[in-house]
Design a protein around this motif. Sequence first.
Motif, short mmCIF file in Angstrom:
data_model
loop_
_atom_site.label_atom_id
_atom_site.label_comp_id
_atom_site.label_asym_id
_atom_site.label_seq_id
_atom_site.Cartn_x
_atom_site.Cartn_y
_atom_site.Cartn_z
N SER A 183 12.76 -2.31 -11.96
CA SER A 183 12.28 -3.04 -13.13
C SER A 183 13.03 -4.36 -13.25
O SER A 183 14.17 -4.50 -12.79
CB SER A 183 12.49 -2.20 -14.39
OG SER A 183 12.27 -2.97 -15.56
N ASP A 184 12.39 -5.33 -13.89
CA ASP A 184 13.06 -6.60 -14.19
C ASP A 184 13.96 -6.48 -15.41
O ASP A 184 14.64 -7.44 -15.78
CB ASP A 184 12.02 -7.71 -14.44
CG ASP A 184 11.26 -8.07 -13.17
OD1 ASP A 184 11.82 -7.92 -12.07
OD2 ASP A 184 10.09 -8.51 -13.29
N HIS A 185 13.93 -5.30 -16.05
CA HIS A 185 14.69 -5.08 -17.29
C HIS A 185 15.76 -4.02 -17.06
O HIS A 185 15.68 -3.23 -16.11
CB HIS A 185 13.74 -4.64 -18.40
CG HIS A 185 12.56 -5.55 -18.56
ND1 HIS A 185 12.65 -6.81 -19.11
CD2 HIS A 185 11.26 -5.39 -18.21
CE1 HIS A 185 11.46 -7.38 -19.10
NE2 HIS A 185 10.60 -6.54 -18.55
N PRO A 186 16.76 -3.95 -17.93
CA PRO A 186 17.79 -2.92 -17.77
C PRO A 186 17.19 -1.52 -17.89
O PRO A 186 16.14 -1.32 -18.49
CB PRO A 186 18.75 -3.21 -18.94
CG PRO A 186 18.45 -4.61 -19.37
CD PRO A 186 17.00 -4.85 -19.07
N ALA A 187 17.90 -0.56 -17.33
CA ALA A 187 17.57 0.86 -17.47
C ALA A 187 16.15 1.19 -17.01
O ALA A 187 15.53 2.12 -17.51
CB ALA A 187 17.78 1.31 -18.92
N LEU A 188 15.64 0.42 -16.07
CA LEU A 188 14.29 0.63 -15.53
C LEU A 188 13.21 0.59 -16.61
O LEU A 188 12.14 1.19 -16.46
CB LEU A 188 14.22 1.98 -14.78
CG LEU A 188 14.98 2.06 -13.45
CD1 LEU A 188 14.98 3.49 -12.95
CD2 LEU A 188 14.36 1.14 -12.40
N LEU A 189 13.47 -0.11 -17.72
CA LEU A 189 12.48 -0.18 -18.78
C LEU A 189 11.24 -0.93 -18.31
O LEU A 189 11.31 -1.88 -17.53
CB LEU A 189 13.06 -0.88 -20.01
CG LEU A 189 14.12 -0.10 -20.78
CD1 LEU A 189 14.66 -0.94 -21.94
CD2 LEU A 189 13.58 1.23 -21.30
#
Length: 375
Positions: A183-189
């Motif tokens: 993901s482009d966001h933390p924690a695979l969000l």
Amino acid sequence: DQAIVHAPVERSCVECHLPHGGDQPALLRLPAEALCASCHTSDAGFAASHEGLSVAGADCGSCHRPHTAASEGLLRASVHPMLECAGCHDEALPAGRPEAGSELCLDCHEAPERGPGSSHMPAVEGDCLTCHQPHTSDHAPLLAGAQRELCTTCHDAVGQTLSRSFPHAATGECTNCHLGHRSDHPALLAAESRELCVTCHDDPAATAGAAVVHAPDTGDCVDSHDPHGSGREAMLTTSQGDLCGACHTDVGSRSGLPVVHAPAEEGNCTACHLPHAGEATLLKARGRALCADCHDSLLQAADALPAHAPFEEGDCGTCHLVHAAETAGLLVAPTAQLCGNCHDVPLVPPDGGSSHEPAAAGDCTGCHQPHAATA
């Protein structure tokens, strides 16, 4: 959706199962492979049914359901795209097992690269079989188990959170919020945290007619709510009193005043306030309409009686403070001073005169009811 039925199921359960007890799991008459072989020819390890590859010693149930299924061959719901078995399997190895193991998957599937955002370590390392079955599964896409159970085998802290009293409803399927590989966001969000929350929950900032949006609600929801769940209602990260008190440091018992309104004392801020958006002070209602939630018996007892003007008008704040006070009853001032704000009654006698003792003591309620009375 289980259109394919295993023939013995249509005939009789006892073709495969003992009725009372036995030495095999699930009351099976024989070990699973031998039982399957009693109907399905096992010459050359079922090779004829598997494109010439032996599956001797394999667990039939890893690909086939025993009773019913949606797919031909009683295959489980999620099936690897139909390819030639020899594309992955080597006839020279036991049961045709691929020598490359999980790395074989990367011949067709692209491994995610490390970079900004976040990556799932098994995917980055090419360890596909940590999460996926190679052939069939009851859980798409070829997952080795139901998402929640599968993910919490590694993410045990999340599993503990989900077992608390108020789990997030969305956590039945982890991919409601998370991506599986990268993901482009933390924690695979799957999106920015707040953007993700408002795909299911109403956006407080867009509340129609709201005079004010609570400042935290323009930021990240996880500052106040645990995204997986908690032991507190609404998945709060801590108790209401502590959460609100982190900003409102002078309210209720934190004020240092001796008399505290019960909801404020208990840290039950939402007894009176909306948590996200509403009118200017985020009150759920005004005056009498709000106070009646707790003090309804007082209001009902006063019905049809001559009433004190502020009480009759529902303006409780004329006489009472809302969070804490110096004076009993949460009065805005001592009784004599409070009543004197509206009632110009002399309490000090003229020279040579006299005063009623309760009046001289400033005890107006010694004779008068503060809300309503029969006369």
